[in-house]
Design an enzyme around this catalytic site. Sequence first.
Site, PDB file in Angstrom:
ATOM      1  N   TYR A  24     -95.071  96.101  83.085  1.00 22.92           N
ATOM      2  CA  TYR A  24     -94.375  97.104  82.129  1.00 22.92           C
ATOM      3  C   TYR A  24     -95.231  97.580  81.099  1.00 22.92           C
ATOM      4  CZ  TYR A  24     -91.411  98.384  78.134  1.00 22.92           C
ATOM      5  OH  TYR A  24     -90.916  98.883  77.188  1.00 22.92           O
ATOM      6  N   SER A 106     -91.335  99.185  66.646  1.00 22.20           N
ATOM      7  CA  SER A 106     -90.607  99.901  67.698  1.00 22.20           C
ATOM      8  C   SER A 106     -89.314  99.679  67.426  1.00 22.20           C
ATOM      9  CB  SER A 106     -90.993  99.310  68.911  1.00 22.20           C
ATOM     10  OG  SER A 106     -90.180 100.049  69.845  1.00 22.20           O
ATOM     11  N   TYR A 129     -86.194 106.698  67.821  1.00 26.48           N
ATOM     12  CA  TYR A 129     -86.021 107.672  68.618  1.00 26.48           C
ATOM     13  C   TYR A 129     -84.566 108.450  68.369  1.00 26.48           C
ATOM     14  CZ  TYR A 129     -88.531 104.713  71.853  1.00 26.48           C
ATOM     15  OH  TYR A 129     -89.502 103.950  72.408  1.00 26.48           O
ATOM     16  N   THR A 155     -90.420 109.482  67.602  1.00 25.56           N
ATOM     17  CA  THR A 155     -90.621 109.762  68.990  1.00 25.56           C
ATOM     18  C   THR A 155     -89.663 110.684  69.267  1.00 25.56           C
ATOM     19  OG1 THR A 155     -91.617 107.639  69.184  1.00 25.56           O
ATOM     20  CG2 THR A 155     -90.953 108.801  71.091  1.00 25.56           C
ATOM     21  N   LYS A 251     -93.609 112.365  66.696  1.00 25.14           N
ATOM     22  CA  LYS A 251     -94.851 111.716  67.737  1.00 25.14           C
ATOM     23  C   LYS A 251     -94.357 112.104  69.320  1.00 25.14           C
ATOM     24  CE  LYS A 251     -96.184 107.148  69.691  1.00 25.14           C
ATOM     25  NZ  LYS A 251     -95.651 107.395  71.252  1.00 25.14           N
ATOM     26  N   HIS A 275     -97.175 109.609  75.379  1.00 27.16           N
ATOM     27  CA  HIS A 275     -96.492 108.296  75.736  1.00 27.16           C
ATOM     28  C   HIS A 275     -97.155 107.680  76.615  1.00 27.16           C
ATOM     29  CE1 HIS A 275     -92.501 106.924  74.297  1.00 27.16           C
ATOM     30  NE2 HIS A 275     -92.770 105.922  75.065  1.00 27.16           N
TER      31      HIS A 275
END
Length: 384
Positions: A24, A106, A129, A155, A251, A275
């Site tokens: 991952y 995050s 996000y 992001t 970002k 990314h």
Amino acid sequence: MIISASTDYRAAAKRKLPPFLFHYIDGGAYAEYTMRRNVDDLSSVALRQRVLRNMSELTLETQLFDETLSMPVALAPVGLCGMFARRGEVQAAQAAAAKGIPFTLSTVSVCPIEEVAPAINRPMWFQLYVLKDRGFMKNALERAKAAGVKTLVFTVDMPTPGARYRDAHSGMSGERAALRRMLQAMTHPAWAWDVGLMGKPHDLGNISTYRGHPTGLEDYIGWLANNFDPSISWKDLEWIRDFWEGPMIIKGILDPDDARDAVRFGADGIVVSNHGGRQLDGVLSSARAMPEIADAVKGDLKILADSGIRTGLDVVRMIALGADTVLLGRAFIYALATGGAAGVTNLLNLIEKEMRVAMVLTGAKSVSEISRDLLVPQAGSVIG
């Protein structure tokens, strides 16, 4: 293979982690060409060696927004960080704070904002996000502000998830994924004890707090796929710019025109990023995109960069190409998975030493003196 501390930590992480977690973090989109180019293009950047420059006084300190950083490095937002070590976000944040650099939490972290922020002695950054559930976005922003977060990293290169085929092969997703993950954990006892048993709860802490019930790993891929918003445009960020009082970083910028749009929007900074090669395969590496973007917007906002940065030498190269600060992603996750906070601390210390060597031997006494003048144009390189 490029030999570095990150390379050693990657090998150790591969041994320790169940395959679904290693692949991952280690994998990219499609055939992973861009992921490899991120590393290869940056390593192709040649530096001018300079000698007899009296480098007795050298400093890595830099100013970014209203913060003093001990070196021009921050830890990037990484989803599921808490699955790589016990309460991994807290450990990584503590290592970053002790080093005097920012940690970015995050949206899809295991540890929620309210667990990480009180564990460190400096404000962390928070990554968000654009999601269909605007209620979650507002809730997350309010909670981040209440926790003392000053800097928001937004992001924008993930309006839809990338095609990451390794995840289907490894058991992160696909048929019988939960069973495959359980079997893998059983064959990796160190991880199973440290994280699998002692690192609970294994849910998406920020999302669970908002929804009022656990959102576990089995919901991770589905929740993201259902909530990413392909209709995103600059106007969708305006209410966030109005709400957020501190620095706002966009970002996921790879094109100079998008960088100019970020300036017009009123962003305080951008992250030149693909990314980590995890979204659209075949796009430019961050190193190759950087010079033209820097030429377009340098001085209008702060320029950060990620993707492919593994060493202190890479940090110097990326700053010479035009960045003000860099973000470490995979490099710190490999170290975290191997040794927890101590692993991250060791990695950051090694990166600092590598930066000092590079600066002494290129004649740059401060971060502000790291410029394109330190680079040697050559055929095939990003500045050739």
